[in-house]
Design an enzyme around this catalytic site. Structure first.
Site, PDB file in Angstrom:
ATOM      1  N   ARG A  15       0.853  -1.075  -0.054  1.00 30.39           N
ATOM      2  CA  ARG A  15      -0.085  -0.109  -0.122  1.00 30.39           C
ATOM      3  C   ARG A  15       0.781   1.204   0.163  1.00 30.39           C
ATOM      4  NH1 ARG A  15      -5.583  -1.767   2.005  1.00 30.39           N
ATOM      5  NH2 ARG A  15      -6.083   0.546   2.536  1.00 30.39           N
ATOM      6  N   TYR A  60       1.007   4.082  -2.599  1.00 28.87           N
ATOM      7  CA  TYR A  60      -0.110   5.134  -2.482  1.00 28.87           C
ATOM      8  C   TYR A  60      -0.128   5.976  -1.035  1.00 28.87           C
ATOM      9  CZ  TYR A  60      -5.105   6.773  -2.114  1.00 28.87           C
ATOM     10  OH  TYR A  60      -6.380   7.592  -2.218  1.00 28.87           O
ATOM     11  N   GLY A  73       3.081   8.136  -1.085  1.00 25.07           N
ATOM     12  CA  GLY A  73       3.110   9.039  -2.329  1.00 25.07           C
ATOM     13  C   GLY A  73       2.268  10.353  -1.968  1.00 25.07           C
ATOM     14  N   LYS A  74       1.002   9.760  -1.263  1.00 26.08           N
ATOM     15  CA  LYS A  74       0.292  10.929  -0.560  1.00 26.08           C
ATOM     16  C   LYS A  74       0.769  11.806   0.454  1.00 26.08           C
ATOM     17  CE  LYS A  74      -3.667  10.550  -3.004  1.00 26.08           C
ATOM     18  NZ  LYS A  74      -4.446  11.538  -3.890  1.00 26.08           N
ATOM     19  N   GLN A  99     -12.599  -5.664  10.532  1.00 22.19           N
ATOM     20  CA  GLN A  99     -12.171  -4.363  10.440  1.00 22.19           C
ATOM     21  C   GLN A  99     -13.130  -3.424   9.844  1.00 22.19           C
ATOM     22  OE1 GLN A  99     -12.037  -7.024   8.244  1.00 22.19           O
ATOM     23  NE2 GLN A  99     -11.573  -6.577   6.058  1.00 22.19           N
ATOM     24  N   THR A 100     -12.747  -2.054  10.415  1.00 17.72           N
ATOM     25  CA  THR A 100     -14.028  -1.122  10.270  1.00 17.72           C
ATOM     26  C   THR A 100     -13.634   0.063   9.204  1.00 17.72           C
ATOM     27  OG1 THR A 100     -13.354   0.487  11.934  1.00 17.72           O
ATOM     28  CG2 THR A 100     -14.658  -1.171  12.700  1.00 17.72           C
ATOM     29  N   ARG A 152     -10.823   2.659  10.913  1.00 18.39           N
ATOM     30  CA  ARG A 152     -10.696   3.884  10.384  1.00 18.39           C
ATOM     31  C   ARG A 152     -11.963   4.886  10.662  1.00 18.39           C
ATOM     32  NH1 ARG A 152      -9.535   3.264   4.685  1.00 18.39           N
ATOM     33  NH2 ARG A 152      -7.310   3.061   5.055  1.00 18.39           N
TER      34      ARG A 152
HETATM   35  P1  NAD Z   1     -10.847   7.596  -9.162  1.00 14.52           P
HETATM   36  O1  NAD Z   1      -9.848   6.395  -9.478  1.00 14.52           O
HETATM   37  O2  NAD Z   1     -12.282   7.438  -9.480  1.00 14.52           O
HETATM   38  O3  NAD Z   1     -10.149   8.803  -9.793  1.00 14.52           O
HETATM   39  C1  NAD Z   1      -8.858   9.202  -9.935  1.00 14.52           C
HETATM   40  C2  NAD Z   1      -8.950   9.972 -11.529  1.00 14.52           C
HETATM   41  O4  NAD Z   1      -7.730  10.372 -11.627  1.00 14.52           O
HETATM   42  C3  NAD Z   1      -9.193   9.130 -12.455  1.00 14.52           C
HETATM   43  O5  NAD Z   1     -10.121   9.652 -13.181  1.00 14.52           O
HETATM   44  C4  NAD Z   1      -7.770   8.734 -13.316  1.00 14.52           C
HETATM   45  O6  NAD Z   1      -7.912   8.353 -14.643  1.00 14.52           O
HETATM   46  C5  NAD Z   1      -7.038  10.048 -12.861  1.00 14.52           C
HETATM   47  N1  NAD Z   1      -5.723   9.762 -12.822  1.00 14.52           N
HETATM   48  C6  NAD Z   1      -5.027   8.731 -12.462  1.00 14.52           C
HETATM   49  N2  NAD Z   1      -3.796   8.899 -12.572  1.00 14.52           N
HETATM   50  C7  NAD Z   1      -3.591  10.092 -13.661  1.00 14.52           C
HETATM   51  C8  NAD Z   1      -2.613  10.695 -14.060  1.00 14.52           C
HETATM   52  N3  NAD Z   1      -1.185  10.453 -13.986  1.00 14.52           N
HETATM   53  N4  NAD Z   1      -2.784  11.972 -14.691  1.00 14.52           N
HETATM   54  C9  NAD Z   1      -4.010  12.410 -14.987  1.00 14.52           C
HETATM   55  N5  NAD Z   1      -5.325  11.813 -14.254  1.00 14.52           N
HETATM   56  C10 NAD Z   1      -4.725  10.666 -13.531  1.00 14.52           C
HETATM   57  O7  NAD Z   1     -10.667   7.776  -7.747  1.00 14.52           O
HETATM   58  P2  NAD Z   1     -11.492   8.842  -6.714  1.00 14.52           P
HETATM   59  O8  NAD Z   1     -12.225   7.837  -5.780  1.00 14.52           O
HETATM   60  O9  NAD Z   1     -12.538   9.498  -7.578  1.00 14.52           O
HETATM   61  O10 NAD Z   1     -10.526   9.734  -6.110  1.00 14.52           O
HETATM   62  C11 NAD Z   1     -10.168  10.939  -6.559  1.00 14.52           C
HETATM   63  C12 NAD Z   1      -9.101  11.385  -5.635  1.00 14.52           C
HETATM   64  O11 NAD Z   1      -9.580  11.334  -4.216  1.00 14.52           O
HETATM   65  C13 NAD Z   1      -7.843  10.629  -5.417  1.00 14.52           C
HETATM   66  O12 NAD Z   1      -6.672  11.623  -5.424  1.00 14.52           O
HETATM   67  C14 NAD Z   1      -7.970   9.864  -4.195  1.00 14.52           C
HETATM   68  O13 NAD Z   1      -6.679   9.348  -3.784  1.00 14.52           O
HETATM   69  C15 NAD Z   1      -8.604  10.424  -3.213  1.00 14.52           C
HETATM   70  N6  NAD Z   1      -9.298   9.742  -2.566  1.00 14.52           N
HETATM   71  C16 NAD Z   1     -10.449   9.210  -2.553  1.00 14.52           C
HETATM   72  C17 NAD Z   1     -11.074   8.299  -1.747  1.00 14.52           C
HETATM   73  C18 NAD Z   1     -12.319   7.844  -1.913  1.00 14.52           C
HETATM   74  O14 NAD Z   1     -12.625   6.859  -0.820  1.00 14.52           O
HETATM   75  N7  NAD Z   1     -12.697   7.776  -2.976  1.00 14.52           N
HETATM   76  C19 NAD Z   1     -10.587   8.440  -0.308  1.00 14.52           C
HETATM   77  C20 NAD Z   1      -9.298   9.057   0.203  1.00 14.52           C
HETATM   78  C21 NAD Z   1      -8.597  10.060  -1.036  1.00 14.52           C
HETATM   79  N1  UDP Z   2     -12.942  -5.529   1.180  1.00 14.48           N
HETATM   80  C1  UDP Z   2     -13.599  -6.734   1.418  1.00 14.48           C
HETATM   81  N2  UDP Z   2     -14.046  -7.262   0.077  1.00 14.48           N
HETATM   82  C2  UDP Z   2     -13.893  -6.602  -1.091  1.00 14.48           C
HETATM   83  C3  UDP Z   2     -13.203  -5.307  -1.140  1.00 14.48           C
HETATM   84  C4  UDP Z   2     -12.586  -4.991  -0.149  1.00 14.48           C
HETATM   85  O1  UDP Z   2     -13.487  -7.445   2.472  1.00 14.48           O
HETATM   86  O2  UDP Z   2     -14.489  -6.986  -1.975  1.00 14.48           O
HETATM   87  C5  UDP Z   2     -12.492  -4.943   2.403  1.00 14.48           C
HETATM   88  C6  UDP Z   2     -10.752  -4.548   2.377  1.00 14.48           C
HETATM   89  O3  UDP Z   2      -9.866  -5.472   2.820  1.00 14.48           O
HETATM   90  C7  UDP Z   2     -10.848  -3.462   3.468  1.00 14.48           C
HETATM   91  C8  UDP Z   2     -12.262  -2.906   3.468  1.00 14.48           C
HETATM   92  O4  UDP Z   2     -12.956  -3.500   2.756  1.00 14.48           O
HETATM   93  O5  UDP Z   2     -10.564  -3.811   4.837  1.00 14.48           O
HETATM   94  C9  UDP Z   2     -12.254  -1.552   2.601  1.00 14.48           C
HETATM   95  O6  UDP Z   2     -11.457  -1.661   1.371  1.00 14.48           O
HETATM   96  P1  UDP Z   2     -11.377  -0.789   0.010  1.00 14.48           P
HETATM   97  O7  UDP Z   2     -10.632  -1.534  -0.733  1.00 14.48           O
HETATM   98  O8  UDP Z   2     -12.804  -0.179  -0.230  1.00 14.48           O
HETATM   99  O9  UDP Z   2     -10.603   0.556   0.879  1.00 14.48           O
HETATM  100  P2  UDP Z   2      -9.493   0.684   1.847  1.00 14.48           P
HETATM  101  O10 UDP Z   2      -8.940  -0.481   2.145  1.00 14.48           O
HETATM  102  O11 UDP Z   2      -8.445   1.550   0.977  1.00 14.48           O
HETATM  103  O12 UDP Z   2      -9.999   1.438   2.859  1.00 14.48           O
END
Ligand code: NAD
Ligand code: UDP
Ligand code: UDP
Length: 323
Positions: free
Chosen positions: A149, A152, A155-156, A216-217, A284
């Site tokens: 992981r 990600y 990187g973030k 897990q939550t 979480r």
């Molecule tokens: P998503 O994968 O649907 O959207 C990400 C978008 O970024 C996509 O359209 C993808 O094509 C584009 N992308 C990826 N790499 C790129 C690059 N190198 N150049 C240009 N575009 C690129 O995901 P999302 O859920 O919409 O997430 C959006 C943002 O929010 C992300 O930065 C993600 O890390 C952050 N985020 C999302 C969640 C969530 O639960 N959805 C939680 C925490 C953070």
């Molecule tokens: N998860 C699961 N079944 C699935 C996909 C995810 O049990 O088909 C679990 C995963 O292991 C994690 C939680 O659900 O504990 C949330 O996963 P997700 O990939 O949505 O997000 P993140 O782990 O990044 O919060």
């Protein structure tokens, strides 16, 4: 060169704008009267997500990878480009780190040149497998730097570092949002995240895959609430930089989520158990005191209500592609 603002609408760049959250954000910004420039390389996003905006003169779409420089003239930048699902960010982990780190450097360089305010879509993943619960912004996290992981999470984290260094060194106006698990319509059906997986499995009558024992939550925020929080953060006074948690504090086990999805879809799928992926966080839940105090924001949509808006979306996807 930027045209003087009095002759133009606010020009807003959304990177990752064709993704799940980005497409909802673009829709809201256009509705609020901005000119929106959506930049995406379609790694996980699609043109279909923004199809309804393509004919709107306030909306422009560019295929571009944010790891390469971008020269445009804008007033605000929302930096969302980055795959968010573990399945997708682990498929090409080197590209994931490049997207977060080189992508951040490029949007920050752009923001510096055009004096734009810039918001980073950071994540609850910066807390890793947290030992502090619920997570406050002061907590520095518990992150493995070399696991699957890490591309990600680290990187973030590095992107957050860059945002704060550009703020201190170059006086940039920054906003860092730590987004917790968000769900809703327009999530990709094969995105791999838990909400989309469970709903698709239930609708297709396939087994529901719980990883680990399901204890897990996670805390799930509906996308409309999240987008409202992001826009409030962008519009907040300059001294509010964050990092600021944006998420729904309602905490559920993954087993509870599976049961709720089955109940709400009326599905008859059986639950099957699969191994827990490594470094999967145990728990979480956001502490959103700061968002409440600084932005007057809290989520309004419960998990039940949000699933009630999300399930019909996936049903329409099933009707279109799986029948
Ligand atoms: P998503 O994968 O649907 O959207 C990400 C978008 O970024 C996509 O359209 C993808 O094509 C584009 N992308 C990826 N790499 C790129 C690059 N190198 N150049 C240009 N575009 C690129 O995901 P999302 O859920 O919409 O997430 C959006 C943002 O929010 C992300 O930065 C993600 O890390 C952050 N985020 C999302 C969640 C969530 O639960 N959805 C939680 C925490 C953070
Ligand atoms: N998860 C699961 N079944 C699935 C996909 C995810 O049990 O088909 C679990 C995963 O292991 C994690 C939680 O659900 O504990 C949330 O996963 P997700 O990939 O949505 O997000 P993140 O782990 O990044 O919060
Ligand atoms: N950059 C960009 N668009 C711009 C200005 C800069 O993509 O409008 C990129 C540029 O390629 C550089 C990065 O942003 O690599 C960082 O810019 P900065 O000015 O901070 O650093 P420098 O150019 O001095 O390395």
């Amino acid at each position: 060169m930027k045209a003087p603002r009095e002759f133009t609408r606010k020009r807003v760049l959304v990177t990752g704008g064709a993704g799940f959250i980005g497409s909802h954000l673009c829709t809201q910004l256009v509705a609020r009267g901005a000119d929106v420039l959506c930049v995406d390389n379609y790694y996980t996003g699609t043109r279909e997500n923004v199809e309804h905006l393509l004919d709107n003169p306030q909306f422009e779409l560019i295929r571009h990878d944010v790891t390469f420089p971008l020269y445009v003239e804008v007033d605000e930048i929302y930096n969302l480009a980055c795959p968010a699902s573990p399945v997708h960010y682990q498929f090409d982990p080197v590209q994931t780190t490049k997207t977060s780190v080189h992508g951040a450097i490029n949007v920050l360089g752009l923001a510096k040149r055009v004096k734009a305010r810039v918001l980073q879509a950071s994540t609850s993943e910066v807390y890793g497998d947290p030992v502090v619960h619920p997570q406050t912004e002061e907590y520095w996290g518990n992150v493995n730097p070399i696991g699957i992981r890490s591309c990600y999470d680290e990187g973030k984290r590095c992107a957050e570092t860059l945002f704060f260094d550009y703020h201190r060194q170059h006086k940039l106006e920054i906003k860092v949002a730590r987004i917790f698990n968000t769900y809703g319509p327009k999530m990709h059906p094969s995105d791999g995240r838990v909400v989309s997986n469970f709903i698709m499995q239930a609708l297709l009558g396939r087994d529901i895959t719980i990883y680990g024992d399901g204890s897990q939550t996670r805390s799930f925020c509906f996308v409309d609430d999240l987008v409202d929080g992001l826009i409030r953060l962008m519009d907040s006074p300059a001294e509010i930089t964050g990092p600021i948690n944006i998420g729904n504090p309602g905490e559920f086990t993954i087993l509870e989520l599976a049961e709720k999805v089955l109940e709400m879809t009326g599905g008859t799928s059986k639950i099957v158990w699969a191994p827990l992926p490594s470094d999967d966080p145990r728990q979480r839940q956001p502490d959103i005191t700061k968002a409440q105090e600084h932005l007057g924001w809290k989520p309004n949509i419960s998990l039940e209500e949000g699933l009630g808006k999300t399930i019909p979306y996936f049903q329409s996807v099933v009707d279109k592609h799986h029948r």
